[in-house]
Design a protein around this motif. Sequence first.
Motif, mmCIF file in Angstrom:
data_model
loop_
_atom_site.group_PDB
_atom_site.id
_atom_site.type_symbol
_atom_site.label_atom_id
_atom_site.label_comp_id
_atom_site.label_asym_id
_atom_site.label_seq_id
_atom_site.Cartn_x
_atom_site.Cartn_y
_atom_site.Cartn_z
ATOM 1 N N VAL A 13 8.693 2.281 1.935
ATOM 2 C CA VAL A 13 8.676 1.231 0.919
ATOM 3 C C VAL A 13 10.108 0.869 0.527
ATOM 4 N N CYS B 92 -3.096 3.618 1.188
ATOM 5 C CA CYS B 92 -3.357 2.218 0.931
ATOM 6 C C CYS B 92 -4.258 1.650 2.017
ATOM 7 N N CYS B 100 -3.639 3.165 -4.694
ATOM 8 C CA CYS B 100 -2.186 3.221 -4.659
ATOM 9 C C CYS B 100 -1.579 2.696 -5.941
ATOM 10 N N GLN B 102 1.318 1.634 -6.366
ATOM 11 C CA GLN B 102 2.193 0.500 -6.109
ATOM 12 C C GLN B 102 1.436 -0.822 -6.087
ATOM 13 N N GLU B 103 0.231 -0.710 -5.671
ATOM 14 C CA GLU B 103 -0.640 -1.843 -5.415
ATOM 15 C C GLU B 103 -0.226 -3.189 -6.024
ATOM 16 N N CYS B 106 3.316 -4.194 -4.823
ATOM 17 C CA CYS B 106 3.690 -3.918 -3.442
ATOM 18 C C CYS B 106 3.473 -5.123 -2.548
ATOM 19 N N ARG B 109 1.615 -4.196 1.029
ATOM 20 C CA ARG B 109 0.219 -3.840 1.221
ATOM 21 C C ARG B 109 -0.328 -4.685 2.362
ATOM 22 N N TRP B 112 0.877 -1.732 5.876
ATOM 23 C CA TRP B 112 0.499 -0.356 6.186
ATOM 24 C C TRP B 112 -0.619 -0.390 7.214
HETATM 25 S S1 FES Z 1 -0.330 -0.860 -1.801
HETATM 26 FE FE1 FES Z 1 0.287 1.198 -1.592
HETATM 27 S S2 FES Z 1 2.402 1.061 -1.072
HETATM 28 FE FE2 FES Z 1 1.715 -0.972 -1.056
#
Ligand code: FES
Lengths: 156, 156
Positions: A13, B92, B100, B102-103, B106, B109, B112
């Motif tokens: 990330v 994810c 996640c 980060q969702e 992020c 997404r 991944w």
């Molecule tokens: S949704 Fe999990 S790192 Fe992007």
Amino acid sequence: MIRLTKQADYGIVLMTYLARIPNRHFAAPELATETRLPLPTVSKILKLLAREGLLESHRGAKGGYSLVRPPDRISVADMISVLDGPIAFTECIEDAPGVCSQESICQLRGNWQLINQAVRLALEGISLSELNHPLDIPLVQLGVPGDQADPRSLDH
Amino acid sequence: MIRLTKQADYGIVLMTYLARIPNRHFAAPELATETRLPLPTVSKILKLLAREGLLESHRGAKGGYSLVRPPDRISVADMISVLDGPIAFTECIEDAPGVCSQESICQLRGNWQLINQAVRLALEGISLSELNHPLDIPLVQLGVPGDQADPRSLDH
DNA sequence: TCAAACAGGACCAGGTTGGTCCTGTTTCGG
DNA sequence: CCGAAACAGGACCAACCTGGTCCTGTTTGA
Ligand code: FES
Ligand code: FES
């Protein structure tokens, strides 16, 4: 469970953030707030990436980290290798005899390599820049030629 | 460290033993001595493989386990999925929002998925029968087309 | 000269895995 | 009809590894 460690997860990330503006350099605190990850963790990961040669570090005030080469020359495999160690699904790795207890009787030693290599090749085929521009990537290219099945049928 | 769990490791070894003589059935104790793995462990793994539909179990004395379909129709991905859960390098995963942290922010997404799918495809391309007959497998087929580099340059 | 950032470890709590064991239940052979 | 051999399904625990924090330097720009 065959998961990447968080370290690799976060690391990737972070790298994609860096790759957005390849020539700029980012300080750890900046990346931490940007990604909403705890600073100590971010810091630890960046240090590792720098030590292993994927990032260049600039010390002192106004310091930070920057990519050491253009994002299209950094593969997912590179990052995972650095963050999680060599990509190998099993202990039975080439040139490292003695690790596996089966070794002496195992007729399939060497076939593990097959598996390991398949995974490795798959991950080398994806570059950091492709993670930021998903459209570029022809998915079929990564699969076994001839298998044109609906991608949706793959999970299970 | 990106290793298969021992369970999956052993499971694949056991499956390849079974695949040598596809029509016969093997009892757990037999496989245990053959592979020199501890019986309780072997037993546990076989039970799991049977419950998940990769093996057929025959109960009672003279019982045992046998493959449920021909070895060329069982992929490495099948086995790993059963033994270690779905093949996904990150949490994810599609259709599972909320996992996640980060969702929300992020941007990557979905990318991944790219990584996960690449790995999955690679592992679906290798069948159990190929593990017993390594010569059949054209390695290049699994790589990215056009990259004909010496395989040796891949590790590190 | 000071503060901001990186460098390099030590450190610990928590979770997962590897592996054993125990109590049924089924079925073949005598 | 009985007993042994094998599978079924869990409970259970120790050892390891990971995730994450923190601390003590060192470098450098303002
Ligand atoms: S949704 Fe999990 S790192 Fe992007
Ligand atoms: S050498 Fe390790 S399982 Fe074959």
